[in-house]
Design a protein around this motif. Structure first.
Motif, mmCIF file in Angstrom:
data_model
loop_
_atom_site.group_PDB
_atom_site.id
_atom_site.type_symbol
_atom_site.label_atom_id
_atom_site.label_comp_id
_atom_site.label_asym_id
_atom_site.label_seq_id
_atom_site.Cartn_x
_atom_site.Cartn_y
_atom_site.Cartn_z
ATOM 1 N N ALA A 4 3.731 -8.719 0.163
ATOM 2 C CA ALA A 4 2.654 -7.736 0.086
ATOM 3 C C ALA A 4 1.294 -8.373 0.349
ATOM 4 O O ALA A 4 0.419 -7.755 0.967
ATOM 5 C CB ALA A 4 2.655 -7.065 -1.284
ATOM 6 N N LYS A 5 1.103 -9.615 -0.098
ATOM 7 C CA LYS A 5 -0.161 -10.305 0.157
ATOM 8 C C LYS A 5 -0.247 -10.802 1.589
ATOM 9 O O LYS A 5 -1.337 -11.014 2.118
ATOM 10 C CB LYS A 5 -0.322 -11.474 -0.815
ATOM 11 N N THR A 6 0.895 -11.004 2.221
ATOM 12 C CA THR A 6 0.934 -11.508 3.592
ATOM 13 C C THR A 6 0.647 -10.410 4.601
ATOM 14 O O THR A 6 0.019 -10.651 5.633
ATOM 15 C CB THR A 6 2.317 -12.140 3.877
ATOM 16 N N PRO B 225 3.176 7.605 4.130
ATOM 17 C CA PRO B 225 2.444 6.839 5.152
ATOM 18 C C PRO B 225 3.375 5.929 5.928
ATOM 19 O O PRO B 225 4.462 5.582 5.459
ATOM 20 C CB PRO B 225 1.429 6.032 4.324
ATOM 21 N N GLN B 226 2.959 5.558 7.124
ATOM 22 C CA GLN B 226 3.735 4.648 7.970
ATOM 23 C C GLN B 226 2.980 3.335 8.165
ATOM 24 O O GLN B 226 1.765 3.375 8.346
ATOM 25 C CB GLN B 226 4.019 5.313 9.319
ATOM 26 N N PRO B 227 3.673 2.230 8.117
ATOM 27 C CA PRO B 227 5.096 2.088 7.796
ATOM 28 C C PRO B 227 5.344 2.309 6.307
ATOM 29 O O PRO B 227 4.419 2.228 5.501
ATOM 30 C CB PRO B 227 5.387 0.632 8.195
ATOM 31 N N PHE B 228 6.598 2.581 5.961
ATOM 32 C CA PHE B 228 6.983 2.782 4.570
ATOM 33 C C PHE B 228 8.226 1.957 4.286
ATOM 34 O O PHE B 228 9.222 2.065 4.999
ATOM 35 C CB PHE B 228 7.264 4.267 4.298
ATOM 36 N N LEU B 229 8.132 1.133 3.254
ATOM 37 C CA LEU B 229 9.237 0.213 2.960
ATOM 38 C C LEU B 229 9.371 0.036 1.452
ATOM 39 O O LEU B 229 8.384 -0.255 0.771
ATOM 40 C CB LEU B 229 8.968 -1.144 3.625
ATOM 41 N N PHE C 211 3.521 6.827 -2.461
ATOM 42 C CA PHE C 211 2.663 7.095 -1.314
ATOM 43 C C PHE C 211 1.826 5.868 -0.965
ATOM 44 O O PHE C 211 0.618 5.803 -1.201
ATOM 45 C CB PHE C 211 1.784 8.322 -1.594
ATOM 46 N N THR C 212 2.507 4.895 -0.387
ATOM 47 C CA THR C 212 1.869 3.675 0.086
ATOM 48 C C THR C 212 2.781 3.058 1.139
ATOM 49 O O THR C 212 3.827 3.621 1.466
ATOM 50 C CB THR C 212 1.588 2.711 -1.080
ATOM 51 N N ASN C 213 2.418 1.901 1.670
ATOM 52 C CA ASN C 213 3.221 1.277 2.723
ATOM 53 C C ASN C 213 4.359 0.427 2.175
ATOM 54 O O ASN C 213 5.507 0.568 2.598
ATOM 55 C CB ASN C 213 2.327 0.417 3.624
ATOM 56 N N LEU C 214 4.052 -0.451 1.240
ATOM 57 C CA LEU C 214 5.062 -1.321 0.641
ATOM 58 C C LEU C 214 5.177 -0.985 -0.840
ATOM 59 O O LEU C 214 4.180 -1.013 -1.570
ATOM 60 C CB LEU C 214 4.686 -2.800 0.811
ATOM 61 N N VAL C 215 6.392 -0.676 -1.283
ATOM 62 C CA VAL C 215 6.636 -0.303 -2.674
ATOM 63 C C VAL C 215 7.565 -1.323 -3.312
ATOM 64 O O VAL C 215 8.671 -1.564 -2.811
ATOM 65 C CB VAL C 215 7.268 1.100 -2.786
ATOM 66 N N PHE D 109 0.014 -1.358 -1.030
ATOM 67 C CA PHE D 109 1.083 -1.895 -1.875
ATOM 68 C C PHE D 109 0.955 -1.341 -3.291
ATOM 69 O O PHE D 109 -0.143 -1.295 -3.854
ATOM 70 C CB PHE D 109 1.022 -3.423 -1.920
ATOM 71 N N LYS D 110 2.097 -0.900 -3.845
ATOM 72 C CA LYS D 110 2.137 -0.461 -5.240
ATOM 73 C C LYS D 110 3.437 -0.939 -5.880
ATOM 74 O O LYS D 110 4.454 -1.072 -5.199
ATOM 75 C CB LYS D 110 2.022 1.062 -5.350
ATOM 76 N N ARG D 111 3.364 -1.159 -7.167
ATOM 77 C CA ARG D 111 4.540 -1.599 -7.930
ATOM 78 C C ARG D 111 4.935 -0.514 -8.918
ATOM 79 O O ARG D 111 4.087 0.050 -9.617
ATOM 80 C CB ARG D 111 4.223 -2.894 -8.683
#
Length: 320
Positions: free
Chosen positions: A59-61, A140-144, A101-105, A66-68
């Motif tokens: 997520a930092k890279t 949102p895109q991308p979504f992972l 609702f974010t890109n990286l979860v 990003f959400k947890r």
């Protein structure tokens, strides 16, 4: 297809994550392969081996949202997807998006929540949107989703349903580090976590561009037939109750394309598929009770199927 610039970008991503994840090149490469395919990842292993740390480093890279989500037994589906709230001033209901609702979860300890809350992810994982109170909202895109889970024998865990396991692009296990890498990790962590020093090396728009380029990697017809034969082999195997699905075959092809792309090739070769066969397919196989009681594993089934299916020779490769 010009590969020099993307290859440098991909190596920068791996090197950045390896500042935190010592001696975990293979898992890091697999996570990157999934990222290039837009595929969800299930990180399964015992507590304390760096599952959450790997996701945070990714997520930092990548400079993206990003959400947890910390999954617990009392977590509700609306805590994940969002909820409609009545606005008195406007005299209407308004949707308040949840952390999906974010890109990286980061779905931390996914198998500690109830099956009802786990099921709230199914629509988001497959269709990239969420339906609440009859209204559909695109993600949102991308979504992972990058989920972590402890092995089932640990207390307070629920088994993920087959439908959800099949939506995970890969299952990756980190394992314990070897002695030298563990000593090196202690040295790096002595004063502060290297995670705090990580800077983004890839922007969201660049990630989308890389994902599109992966789809253009050539897959020979003989390899498409080979992948289907592998899937059929799992479905007919005597130890398997539920074999690889068509979704699994598609995931295998995409993973092969990403593997070839990472190596600077514009076409897939059989070795690309062999390298990702286990992380893509093993978690999707449901073994018979007799096979489980005998101590056999999905990995053993895949090994026997791969040995039985002839590896094709490429009839065509671009540029040949």
């Amino acid at each position: 297809m010009p590969f020099d610039e993307p290859l440098l970008q991909l190596e920068r991503i791996i090197s950045n994550i390896e500042k935190v994840m010592v001696g975990k090149r293979r898992p890091v490469e697999l996570v990157l392969t999934s990222l290039l395919c837009g595929g969800h990842v299930l990180l399964e292993d015992v507590p304390g081996v760096g599952k959450t740390m790997l996701v945070k480093a990714l997520a930092k890279t990548v400079d993206a949202g990003f959400k947890r989500i910390q999954f617990t037994p009392d977590l509700l589906p609306s805590d994940v997807t969002g909820v409609s709230v009545y606005n008195r001033g406007l005299n209407e209901f308004q949707f308040r998006p949840g952390p999906l609702f974010t890109n990286l979860v980061l779905a931390d300890e996914l198998n500690r929540t109830s099956p009802k809350t786990q099921a709230a992810l199914l629509e988001a994982m497959e269709e990239r949107h969420v339906t609440v109170d009859g209204e559909t909202y695109p993600l949102p895109q991308p979504f992972l989703i990058l989920a972590t889970q402890n092995p089932l024998e640990h207390a307070g865990t629920y088994q993920l349903p087959e439908a959800q396991l099949d939506r995970f692009f890969m299952r990756i296990r980190l394992g314990y580090p070897d002695r030298d890498h563990e000593v090196e990790m202690l040295g790096r962590m002595q004063e502060q976590s290297p995670l705090e020093q990580l800077k983004p090396v890839l922007f969201r728009e660049e990630l989308i561009r890389l994902q599109r380029q992966v789809r253009h990697v050539h897959v020979d017809e003989s390899l498409r037939e080979y992948m289907v034969e592998l899937a059929v082999g799992t479905r007919k195997h005597k130890d398997v109750l539920l074999g690889a699905s068509p979704r699994a075959v598609l995931a295998l092809m995409l993973a092969g394309q990403a593997q070839a792309y990472r190596k600077g090739r514009s076409y897939v070769v059989p070795d690309d598929l062999k390298e990702v066969l286990e992380p893509v397919l093993a978690h999707r196989l449901l073994l018979t009770p007799e096979a489980r009681m005998a101590g056999r594993s999905a990995e053993q089934v895949l090994a026997s199927v791969a040995q039985a299916v002839p590896v094709p020779g490429l009839r065509y490769a671009p540029g040949s």
